[in-house]
Design an enzyme around this catalytic site. Structure first.
Site, mmCIF file in Angstrom:
data_model
loop_
_atom_site.group_PDB
_atom_site.id
_atom_site.type_symbol
_atom_site.label_atom_id
_atom_site.label_comp_id
_atom_site.label_asym_id
_atom_site.label_seq_id
_atom_site.Cartn_x
_atom_site.Cartn_y
_atom_site.Cartn_z
ATOM 1 N N CYS A 86 10.798 -3.266 1.307
ATOM 2 C CA CYS A 86 10.931 -3.393 -0.175
ATOM 3 C C CYS A 86 11.096 -4.738 -0.722
ATOM 4 O O CYS A 86 10.002 -5.443 -0.784
ATOM 5 C CB CYS A 86 12.471 -2.780 -0.502
ATOM 6 S SG CYS A 86 12.625 -2.722 -2.079
ATOM 7 N N ASP B 155 5.997 6.438 -5.356
ATOM 8 C CA ASP B 155 6.689 5.268 -5.716
ATOM 9 C C ASP B 155 6.578 4.977 -7.141
ATOM 10 O O ASP B 155 5.482 4.097 -7.484
ATOM 11 C CB ASP B 155 6.652 4.225 -4.846
ATOM 12 C CG ASP B 155 7.442 3.069 -4.936
ATOM 13 O OD1 ASP B 155 8.116 3.085 -5.870
ATOM 14 O OD2 ASP B 155 7.389 2.249 -4.114
ATOM 15 N N HIS C 286 9.590 5.628 -3.046
ATOM 16 C CA HIS C 286 10.020 4.338 -2.514
ATOM 17 C C HIS C 286 11.029 4.571 -1.725
ATOM 18 O O HIS C 286 11.855 5.353 -1.510
ATOM 19 C CB HIS C 286 10.720 3.513 -4.019
ATOM 20 C CG HIS C 286 10.921 2.015 -3.297
ATOM 21 N ND1 HIS C 286 9.933 1.290 -3.309
ATOM 22 C CD2 HIS C 286 11.952 1.593 -3.424
ATOM 23 C CE1 HIS C 286 10.265 0.241 -3.065
ATOM 24 N NE2 HIS C 286 11.663 0.163 -3.113
#
Length: 262
Positions: free
Chosen positions: A142, A199, A231
């Site tokens: 991330c 995502d 995500h």
């Protein structure tokens, strides 16, 4: 690795920890908390003298909470000396903050150059404590996925990197002046990008444009998109977890490191 009840040690702002949580024990490992100059870090490695291949683990926006520590142990179980530095620590302990809106201002104060210097320090520590300087990789999730691409454009001591759903484009600031899209032609080591087709925070058109930029630069990096994943699909403690994509991504990560001599 086995499923287990929710342990302590997760960041306060994370969603409720789910039943898909994976817990990795430390049997056969040496683990511990260490100090890298002004910041803390967590490491794990197989027992023995080594030298072991090195993996720098770059955390999510939540810092080095229990999930990241578990990932460090997963890499150690696979034969690596893994180190995860607490990269926001000078600006604040994001693990103790309860809301995303409290975390974002802390992260915004962290300069990329500070991050790179701390990763350099983590690498130096690893090499001085049983790591093999000729076999070094980086894995970022991330927020750390963006860092993986950027660090791969400036640190030739790496041999490979993996970026899990790291943002490719964004608004430049004084502390974060560049994004992966800006360094597609500058990568010094091959990077594997792992992204979710669902995502909402990383539009697929930005992924496709970045892939095209890599091809135009003749770069050997690769991107794999999981159509059914959103995500943070590797985060087994969150509802976002997509088991099939996460498990495949982990195997691709290990294979990518092996392919590039790590």
């Amino acid at each position: 690795m086995t499923q287990a009840p929710t342990p302590a040690g997760f960041a306060h702002a994370t969603p409720p920890v789910t039943a898909t949580l994976i817990v990795t024990d430390d049997a056969g490992l040496e683990t511990g908390d260490i100090r890298l100059g002004e910041i803390d870090a967590y490491f794990a490695r197989p027992q023995g003298a080594g030298p072991f291949p090195v993996v720098l683990v770059v955390h999510e926006i939540f810092g080095v909470h229990e999930h990241i520590r578990d990932v460090v142990r997963r890499f150690a179980k696979a034969g690596y000396l893994a180190v995860a530095p607490e990269l926001f620590q000078r600006q604040g302990d994001v693990r103790q903050l309860g809301e995303f809106d409290q975390i974002r201002p802390v992260v915004a104060r962290v300069a990329d150059e500070q991050i790179f210097a701390d990763l350099d320090a983590a690498l130096d520590w690893a090499v001085a404590h049983g790591g093999d300087a000729a076999r070094v990789a980086l894995n970022g999730f991330c927020w750390g996925g963006r860092i993986a691409w950027l660090y791969a454009a400036r640190q030739p001591r790496l041999r490979a990197a993996v970026a899990w759903y790291g943002r490719l484009v964004g608004e430049a600031t004084a502390n974060q002046p560049r994004f992966p899209a800006d360094v597609a032609a500058e990568l010094q080591v091959p990077v594997l990008g792992l992204y979710g087709g669902r995502d909402s925070g990383i539009p697929l058109d930005t992924v496709a444009a970045f892939q095209a930029a890599l091809r135009a630069a003749g770069d050997p990096s690769e991107i794999h998109v999981y159509p059914e994943a959103g995500h943070a699909f590797y985060a087994d403690y969150r509802p976002n977890y997509h088991a099939a994509s996460a498990q495949d991504g982990w195997q691709r990560t290990l294979a990518w490191f092996r392919r590039h001599g790590v």
